[in-house]
Design a protein around this motif. Structure first.
Motif, PDB file in Angstrom:
ATOM      1  N   GLU A 150       3.161   0.150   0.181  1.00  0.00           N
ATOM      2  CA  GLU A 150       1.955   0.349   1.649  1.00  0.00           C
ATOM      3  C   GLU A 150       1.439  -0.631   2.442  1.00  0.00           C
ATOM      4  O   GLU A 150       1.028   0.426   3.674  1.00  0.00           O
ATOM      5  CB  GLU A 150       0.265   0.106   0.424  1.00  0.00           C
ATOM      6  CG  GLU A 150       0.175   1.120  -0.315  1.00  0.00           C
ATOM      7  CD  GLU A 150      -0.696   0.980  -1.425  1.00  0.00           C
ATOM      8  OE1 GLU A 150      -0.939  -0.165  -1.801  1.00  0.00           O
ATOM      9  OE2 GLU A 150      -1.181   2.094  -2.445  1.00  0.00           O
ATOM     10  N   THR A 154       0.930   0.801   6.006  1.00  0.00           N
ATOM     11  CA  THR A 154       0.301   0.979   7.279  1.00  0.00           C
ATOM     12  C   THR A 154       0.327   0.733   8.924  1.00  0.00           C
ATOM     13  O   THR A 154       1.179  -0.078   9.463  1.00  0.00           O
ATOM     14  CB  THR A 154       0.003  -0.499   6.478  1.00  0.00           C
ATOM     15  OG1 THR A 154      -0.735  -0.560   5.258  1.00  0.00           O
ATOM     16  CG2 THR A 154      -1.543  -0.360   7.632  1.00  0.00           C
ATOM     17  N   THR A 173      -7.483  -2.759   2.824  1.00  0.00           N
ATOM     18  CA  THR A 173      -6.218  -2.971   2.335  1.00  0.00           C
ATOM     19  C   THR A 173      -5.391  -4.237   3.315  1.00  0.00           C
ATOM     20  O   THR A 173      -4.290  -4.709   1.798  1.00  0.00           O
ATOM     21  CB  THR A 173      -5.418  -1.818   3.226  1.00  0.00           C
ATOM     22  OG1 THR A 173      -6.215  -2.362   4.667  1.00  0.00           O
ATOM     23  CG2 THR A 173      -6.058  -0.186   3.192  1.00  0.00           C
ATOM     24  N   GLU A 177      -3.221  -4.690  -0.445  1.00  0.00           N
ATOM     25  CA  GLU A 177      -2.145  -4.468  -0.580  1.00  0.00           C
ATOM     26  C   GLU A 177      -0.722  -5.482  -0.759  1.00  0.00           C
ATOM     27  O   GLU A 177       0.183  -5.617  -1.412  1.00  0.00           O
ATOM     28  CB  GLU A 177      -1.271  -3.822   1.265  1.00  0.00           C
ATOM     29  CG  GLU A 177      -1.945  -3.128   1.407  1.00  0.00           C
ATOM     30  CD  GLU A 177      -1.772  -2.763   2.711  1.00  0.00           C
ATOM     31  OE1 GLU A 177      -1.320  -3.323   4.050  1.00  0.00           O
ATOM     32  OE2 GLU A 177      -1.697  -1.408   3.786  1.00  0.00           O
TER      33      GLU A 177
END
Length: 230
Positions: A150, A154, A173, A177
């Motif tokens: 991830e 991103t 996020t 993350e």
């Protein structure tokens, strides 16, 4: 105990689907992610009495939790139903097909990941220090793979979107993350301290880096496949 844990895991994951926004991203990471389910399988293997029980127990946990989750989606939330096609006809058949495909895919993942995580968990507890160090590093790498995937995928632009319409997503996020990487490292510290594995730190590091890379690539492939199948 395995069945009970599977029911709880499936219920928590199903409940996480109902939480929206920033809180939903946090809850999903903690109870409905590869990290959460992988850690449950690892602990199931670690507490098993033998290698066969470790592999079977961890696999049964993941398979049962997957069935509980998708059964709840099928019968309770029914988010697969209610849609319509361009011509106005019901899209329920396609929704059921997508649900069946995703259930089968995650059952296959469970069958593959379950024995691996279960055996790694038991090895960290019972094997000699070099083998236990390799297992602990590999477990950390596998658990952190989704987090690394991830982070790597991103878009850089999201880092500057705090004041935009994507602000809530970015805040989510920005927390989830790092958590996907930090928690596996915390698990590694616990495993290494409990068995005094720091003497074999090169093996820990090597196993962690290799498996984290493999795991991140696997999660990217799974995400790509899920987008096509869905």
């Amino acid at each position: 105990m395995i069945v009970g844990a599977a029911v709880v895991l499936g219920l928590l994951a199903f409940g996480a689907d109902t939480v929206e926004g920033f809180a939903g991203q946090i809850v999903t990471t903690l109870v409905s992610s590869g990290l959460a389910w992988g850690l449950a399988a690892l602990l199931a293997g670690r507490t098993a009495s033998d290698h066969r029980g470790a592999a079977a127990g961890a696999t049964a946990l993941l398979v049962s939790a997957t069935l509980v989750y998708y059964l709840l989606v099928l019968t309770v939330s029914r988010r697969w139903s209610g849609g319509s096609l361009v011509d106005g006809t019901s899209a329920d058949r396609y929704g059921l097909r997508s649900l069946a495909v995703m259930t089968t895919a995650w059952l296959l993942v469970s069958v593959v990941a379950g024995p691996v995580l279960g055996l790694l968990g038991r090895t960290t507890r019972t094997a000699r220090v070099p083998d236990a160090a390799l297992a602990a590093g590999a477990a950390c790498g596998l658990l952190s793979g989704q987090g690394w995937q991830e982070i790597a995928t991103t878009p850089t632009g999201h880092l500057w979107a705090i004041g935009s319409l994507d602000a809530a997503f970015v805040r989510g996020t920005g927390v989830t993350e790092p958590v996907g990487v930090i928690l596996p490292l915390a698990v590694l510290v616990w495993l290494a301290t409990h068995r005094r594995l720091w003497r074999a730190w090169p093996l820990l590091l090597l196993a962690m880096v290799v498996t984290a890379t493999v795991s991140a690539v696997s999660w990217q492939l799974l995400r790509t496949a899920a987008n096509h199948l869905g």
